[in-house]
Every structure is written in structure tokens, then in C-alpha cells.
Design a protein around this motif. Sequence first.
Motif: not given
Length: 124
Positions: A7-9, A26-29, A57-60, A68-70
Motif C-alpha cells: 500500500e502506498k503511504p 503507525l496509524t495503519t499499524a 523509515s518504517r513499514m508495517v 504499508h510504507g517503504s
Amino acid sequence: MIAVALEKPDTDDGDPMSNSANEDVLTTAERWLEAGKRVAMATVVDSWSSAPRPAGSRMVIDADGVAHGSLSGGCIESEVIAVAIETIASGRAELLQFRVTDDVARDAGLACGGHIEVYIERVG
């Protein structure tokens, strides 16, 4: 074989490396956890030379491999997702290291190589 769905942030300022991009992850997580999903968080903890995303940088990732994220603009995401699925199942955190030599990078059409360390942990 693992099917990868990224999913593209969505970011307020359009910069995928900004704080708002990480807040979105973080909101998605949080949303996924509230929905009962099992999730892992992958975080760039260090990088050297040419790396597309900075430390922090984070990805869940959920247990189905939806992410989601990169972390790198696509270069390492599939490996990180595979390990994250294992981390969700086992509860054992992992520190991954990815290295690309300058020669390999040039052969792939990149300006130079680099090194990225990614920490993956189950959350929730």
C-alpha cells in the motif's frame, strides 16, 4: 511463493521520507491491530552510502503479507515481508542486513551500492 501487496503511504506533504509518512504507517499499524490483525513493524535502523530511505523509515506488515510504507523504494521489500511473516508467527525479532557492492549496483543501473539494516519486530 509469497504474494506481496504494498500500500502506498498517503502523506500530507508528498515526501515519502517525511515524519508524516512514518506517522501514517503507525496509524495503519494501530488500525490493523484494532481490527484484530497480527502485525510486524520493520524499521530502517542504519544505512550507509546510497540508500533510498533514511534511518527511521518504517513499514508495517500483516500476517497475510500486506504491507504499508517503504524501506527502500522496492529493492528489499519482498525479503522484509517474508521475514516479517515469520516474525509474526514466531515472535522472534530479526535484524536484517542488505548490501550492494558498487559493481553490482552499476550492473543494475544504479549510481552506487549501499548498505541498509532493518529491524523487524512483532507488535501488539
